[in-house]
Design a protein around this motif. Sequence first.
Motif, PDB file in Angstrom:
ATOM      1  N   PRO A 162       0.811  -1.221   0.000  1.00 20.20           N
ATOM      2  CA  PRO A 162       0.000   0.000   0.000  1.00 20.20           C
ATOM      3  C   PRO A 162       0.847   1.275   0.000  1.00 20.20           C
ATOM      4  CG  PRO A 162      -0.998  -1.608   1.444  1.00 20.20           C
ATOM      5  CD  PRO A 162       0.306  -2.201   0.985  1.00 20.20           C
ATOM      6  N   GLU A 191      -6.796  -2.029   7.186  1.00 22.74           N
ATOM      7  CA  GLU A 191      -7.904  -1.939   6.237  1.00 22.74           C
ATOM      8  C   GLU A 191      -7.499  -2.524   4.886  1.00 22.74           C
ATOM      9  OE1 GLU A 191     -10.812   1.413   4.104  1.00 22.74           O
ATOM     10  OE2 GLU A 191      -9.600   1.954   5.848  1.00 22.74           O
ATOM     11  N   SER A 192      -6.269  -2.285   4.475  1.00 18.74           N
ATOM     12  CA  SER A 192      -5.783  -2.857   3.216  1.00 18.74           C
ATOM     13  C   SER A 192      -5.723  -4.378   3.283  1.00 18.74           C
ATOM     14  CB  SER A 192      -4.391  -2.298   2.889  1.00 18.74           C
ATOM     15  OG  SER A 192      -4.439  -0.903   2.677  1.00 18.74           O
ATOM     16  N   ASN A 230      -7.715  -6.269   5.003  1.00 21.85           N
ATOM     17  CA  ASN A 230      -9.103  -6.727   4.856  1.00 21.85           C
ATOM     18  C   ASN A 230      -9.552  -6.704   3.398  1.00 21.85           C
ATOM     19  OD1 ASN A 230      -9.306  -7.068   7.633  1.00 21.85           O
ATOM     20  ND2 ASN A 230     -10.144  -5.015   7.968  1.00 21.85           N
ATOM     21  N   GLU A 231      -9.165  -5.658   2.684  1.00 20.52           N
ATOM     22  CA  GLU A 231      -9.539  -5.545   1.273  1.00 20.52           C
ATOM     23  C   GLU A 231      -8.896  -6.653   0.442  1.00 20.52           C
ATOM     24  OE1 GLU A 231      -8.336  -1.617   0.283  1.00 20.52           O
ATOM     25  OE2 GLU A 231     -10.010  -0.647   1.321  1.00 20.52           O
ATOM     26  N   MET A 232      -7.632  -6.924   0.707  1.00 19.60           N
ATOM     27  CA  MET A 232      -6.948  -7.984  -0.044  1.00 19.60           C
ATOM     28  C   MET A 232      -7.541  -9.353   0.284  1.00 19.60           C
ATOM     29  SD  MET A 232      -2.928  -6.749  -0.196  1.00 19.60           S
ATOM     30  CE  MET A 232      -2.767  -6.160   1.496  1.00 19.60           C
ATOM     31  N   ARG A 233      -7.882  -9.558   1.550  1.00 22.41           N
ATOM     32  CA  ARG A 233      -8.479 -10.841   1.926  1.00 22.41           C
ATOM     33  C   ARG A 233      -9.801 -11.065   1.193  1.00 22.41           C
ATOM     34  NH1 ARG A 233      -8.416 -10.380   7.081  1.00 22.41           N
ATOM     35  NH2 ARG A 233     -10.467  -9.439   7.270  1.00 22.41           N
ATOM     36  N   GLU A 234     -10.600 -10.031   1.051  1.00 21.35           N
ATOM     37  CA  GLU A 234     -11.871 -10.171   0.344  1.00 21.35           C
ATOM     38  C   GLU A 234     -11.656 -10.483  -1.136  1.00 21.35           C
ATOM     39  OE1 GLU A 234     -14.967 -10.435   1.640  1.00 21.35           O
ATOM     40  OE2 GLU A 234     -13.677 -10.554   3.409  1.00 21.35           O
ATOM     41  N   ALA A 235     -10.607  -9.915  -1.708  1.00 23.64           N
ATOM     42  CA  ALA A 235     -10.277 -10.237  -3.102  1.00 23.64           C
ATOM     43  C   ALA A 235      -9.877 -11.710  -3.226  1.00 23.64           C
ATOM     44  CB  ALA A 235      -9.150  -9.333  -3.599  1.00 23.64           C
ATOM     45  N   LYS A 260     -12.957 -14.051  -3.143  1.00 26.03           N
ATOM     46  CA  LYS A 260     -13.661 -14.163  -4.426  1.00 26.03           C
ATOM     47  C   LYS A 260     -12.889 -15.067  -5.386  1.00 26.03           C
ATOM     48  CE  LYS A 260     -15.827  -9.606  -3.968  1.00 26.03           C
ATOM     49  NZ  LYS A 260     -15.885  -8.213  -4.481  1.00 26.03           N
TER      50      LYS A 260
END
Length: 387
Positions: free
Chosen positions: A44, A285-286, A288-293, A296
């Motif tokens: 990031p 927060e980053s 969390n965003e990467m984990r969600e990617a 999917k």
Amino acid sequence: MLSHWITPKVRNIPPSGIRAFFELSSGNQDVISLGVGEPDFVTPEHIRKACIEALNQGATSYTSNAGLPELREEIASYLQKNFHLRYDPASDVLVTVGSSEALDLALRAFTAPGDEILLPSPSYIAYSPIVSLNGGTVVEIETRAEEGFKLTAESLRQAITPRSKLLMLNYPNNPTGAIMTVEDWQPIADIVKENNLLVISDEVYAELTYDSKHVSIASLPGMQDRTIVLSGFSKAFAMTGWRIGYACGHRDLLAAMLKIHQYTAMCAPVLGQIAALESLRHGLESVNEMREAYRKRRELVVTGFRSIGIPCHVPEGAFYAFPSIAHTGLDSETFAHQLLKESGVATVPGHVFGSGGEGHIRCSYSVSTDKLTQALERMGRFMKVKI
């Protein structure tokens, strides 16, 4: 020939099976590589900026051997808040050159010739060679897809002998994506205590679980003092090149590891430590965003494999799928070579992860959705020919 100067134990260690397939595919623009476990995300921007600023201000010196005090404090706070582990940052936390150095230090400090190291299989390829370099003997404990690739109490108990000293763990697991729950850990912890074993727990994928929160075996009653927890920032924080990891444990055990660290690495790179500090303070927060990617991509990969006739256990952690190719009649090495040659998709044959990995291939989904989709299409055509 100069090889007579090389010690037999080094000469006899095979090169990395992962890197072997990486080298075969590198430089070929048409190859889609699912082989190397590295995030496709860039560190990031706020972390990179923090390091640029620190460099401009002259942050180029050594740090304390154990690492920046403020980083050790943040690590201890982070582990307490997220995983219910309590460590004194002054004595129980050691910052290392990636979690790889932490692993090396732990096995060098606690493995002696003749010791048996219990290792669930399949497992990360570095464990067994490092044990061998220190004169220890690996005792593999095979795990099975039908049991979620979890370590069971029955299999652990059967593997223990009077020479058993240490249990080496890696959950979330590379290469299978398996995790362990509190219920899974409790009987394992009981056996560990009954047999006075030391535990090295590599938890570098702790932040990357999808259906339940990571549980460290060190958090169970009576386990923290007999467990060395290893982790780092490479995987979940997309910081592979910064080379920052850490080890946590009882101060007496950490002091032994620190002695080796002092005479070898001396300290982890200061800019990497500054990056890690920034990531813990402002970078979750980053994560969390990467984990969600990754979540999917996991669904895409598992569904995709099953649709083309490749059985695949659902990985609950890390960013690897470990599908079975046993029904093709090919061993994992042959399958991976043919897939690469005929379809331009690079994977890792399961046998390089130990005897429990044969009949599988490891596929990293730490690459873009477009590449994963293309890889699945190519593999689908490949499977139509082979089945």
